[in-house]
Design an enzyme around this catalytic site. Structure first.
Site, mmCIF file in Angstrom:
data_model
loop_
_atom_site.group_PDB
_atom_site.id
_atom_site.type_symbol
_atom_site.label_atom_id
_atom_site.label_comp_id
_atom_site.label_asym_id
_atom_site.label_seq_id
_atom_site.Cartn_x
_atom_site.Cartn_y
_atom_site.Cartn_z
ATOM 1 C CG ASN A 136 -3.668 -0.826 -9.381
ATOM 2 O OD1 ASN A 136 -4.730 -0.669 -9.681
ATOM 3 N ND2 ASN A 136 -2.683 -1.863 -9.855
ATOM 4 C CD GLU A 142 -2.218 -6.913 -12.650
ATOM 5 O OE1 GLU A 142 -3.133 -6.120 -12.521
ATOM 6 O OE2 GLU A 142 -1.837 -7.697 -11.529
ATOM 7 C CD GLU A 178 3.173 -2.480 -9.181
ATOM 8 O OE1 GLU A 178 2.882 -2.363 -8.080
ATOM 9 O OE2 GLU A 178 2.588 -2.978 -10.316
ATOM 10 C CG HIS A 234 0.087 -2.867 -13.252
ATOM 11 N ND1 HIS A 234 -0.338 -4.324 -13.463
ATOM 12 C CD2 HIS A 234 0.077 -2.680 -12.108
ATOM 13 C CE1 HIS A 234 -0.314 -4.606 -12.153
ATOM 14 N NE2 HIS A 234 0.258 -3.733 -11.230
ATOM 15 C CE LYS A 283 -2.944 -5.250 -8.930
ATOM 16 N NZ LYS A 283 -2.216 -6.215 -8.913
ATOM 17 N N GLY A 337 0.597 -10.171 -6.153
ATOM 18 C CA GLY A 337 -0.443 -10.836 -6.012
ATOM 19 C C GLY A 337 -0.378 -12.434 -5.493
ATOM 20 N N GLY A 344 -1.581 -3.223 -4.030
ATOM 21 C CA GLY A 344 -2.959 -3.825 -4.799
ATOM 22 C C GLY A 344 -3.918 -4.569 -3.735
ATOM 23 C CB SER A 357 2.939 -9.307 -1.905
ATOM 24 O OG SER A 357 2.410 -10.271 -2.972
HETATM 25 P P1 13P Z 1 -0.466 -6.836 -4.839
HETATM 26 O O1 13P Z 1 -0.329 -5.676 -3.741
HETATM 27 O O2 13P Z 1 -1.806 -7.260 -4.824
HETATM 28 O O3 13P Z 1 0.572 -7.562 -4.803
HETATM 29 O O4 13P Z 1 -0.588 -5.832 -6.104
HETATM 30 C C1 13P Z 1 0.656 -5.093 -6.533
HETATM 31 C C2 13P Z 1 0.087 -4.148 -7.651
HETATM 32 O O5 13P Z 1 0.063 -4.925 -8.766
HETATM 33 C C3 13P Z 1 0.061 -2.924 -7.405
HETATM 34 O O6 13P Z 1 -0.083 -2.108 -8.781
#
Ligand code: 13P
Length: 259
Positions: A10, A102, A175, A100, A12, A181, A242, A221
């Site tokens: 992803n 976010e 997640e 997601h 983002k 993140g 991510g 992560s």
């Molecule tokens: P990270 O791997 O940066 O923690 O993000 C995970 C994520 O939100 C994937 O959709």
């Protein structure tokens, strides 16, 4: 049980078209198609990068799938700023991330929205786009100890009104928000506990046979250092990556950990 692992990146809101082409090419250069005997791989760039990324992979004849990060459920019309399922299909998408955290926290996406998006994605049975439905609790919910119930409700809401046939090909990604993140990965045991519980919920919704076929990913992560142990868990069928998906080396290292 014949679940193939799925590693999905992803991206983002990262990478211009030029940057996306470079990253896709770097991933393609390091990728070997026979890996897809055992693992499915997808990259999910921003909307404007979907077609360019798909073109690179098509030219290289790489079996890496393309996915979007969001979609709107209406087919067309006056929905300024939105993108339809048919548009995603047209640029080569076979996956779409839905709900997601976010999008839920920053853009107010509700469980009902997620459900409508899932339904829109699978409506065309001949050419469905596989939803990757994201669920996961905040740190407050984790600390309260009610996270299994919270995630169970999110899964039930996302798939409301769907039957076992509809659910075929749908993917769930656990997640935990506190792991996204932050560098604070869930331990393999923490991730397995919730992924297992998600499969139990899927079994109650669609029967054990279907639940056994559906992929449940972990995201938060995940990186080349921790992927192998997470992916070794019985109910973790892949990763939604991510930060580590933004560099070809680390993304490919995670793909290799899934082989
Ligand atoms: P990270 O791997 O940066 O923690 O993000 C995970 C994520 O939100 C994937 O959709």
């Amino acid at each position: 049980m014949t679940r193939r692992k799925l590693i999905a990146g992803n991206w983002k809101m990262n990478n211009t078209v030029a940057e996306a082409v470079v990253l896709t090419q770097e991933i393609s250069n390091r990728f070997e198609n026979d890996w897809t005997d055992t693992v499915d791989v997808a990259i999910c760039p921003p909307y404007v990068d979907l077609k360019p990324a798909h073109t690179v992979l098509e030219f290289d004849k790489q079996k890496i799938a393309i996915g979007a990060q969001n979609v709107y459920w209406e087919a067309s019309g006056a929905y300024t700023g939105e993108i339809s399922v048919a548009m995603l299909r047209d640029v080569g998408c076979t996956y779409c991330i839905v709900g997601h955290s976010e999008r839920r926290t920053l853009f107010g996406e509700t469980n009902e929205d997620v459900n409508k998006k899932v339904k829109a994605l699978i409506e065309n049975k001949v050419q469905p786009i596989h939803p990757i439905v994201c669920v996961g609790e905040s740190l407050a919910v984790r600390d309260e100890g009610t996270y299994l119930d919270f995630v169970d409700k999110q899964v039930r809401a996302a798939f409301a009104g769907l039957d076992a046939t509809d659910a075929a090909g749908c993917v769930v990604a656990y997640e935990p928000i506190w792991a996204i993140g932050t560098g604070r990965t869930a331990t393999p045991e923490q991730a397995e506990e919730v992924c297992r519980a998600i499969r139990v919920t899927l079994g109650e919704l669609f029967g054990d046979e279907r639940a056994d076929d559906m992929r449940v990913l972990y995201g938060g992560s995940m990186n080349e250092g921790n992927a192998e142990l997470l992916l070794a868990q019985e109910d973790i069928d892949g990763g939604l990556i991510g930060g580590a998906a933004l560099k070809a080396e680390s993304f490919i290292a995670i793909v290799k950990a899934a082989l």
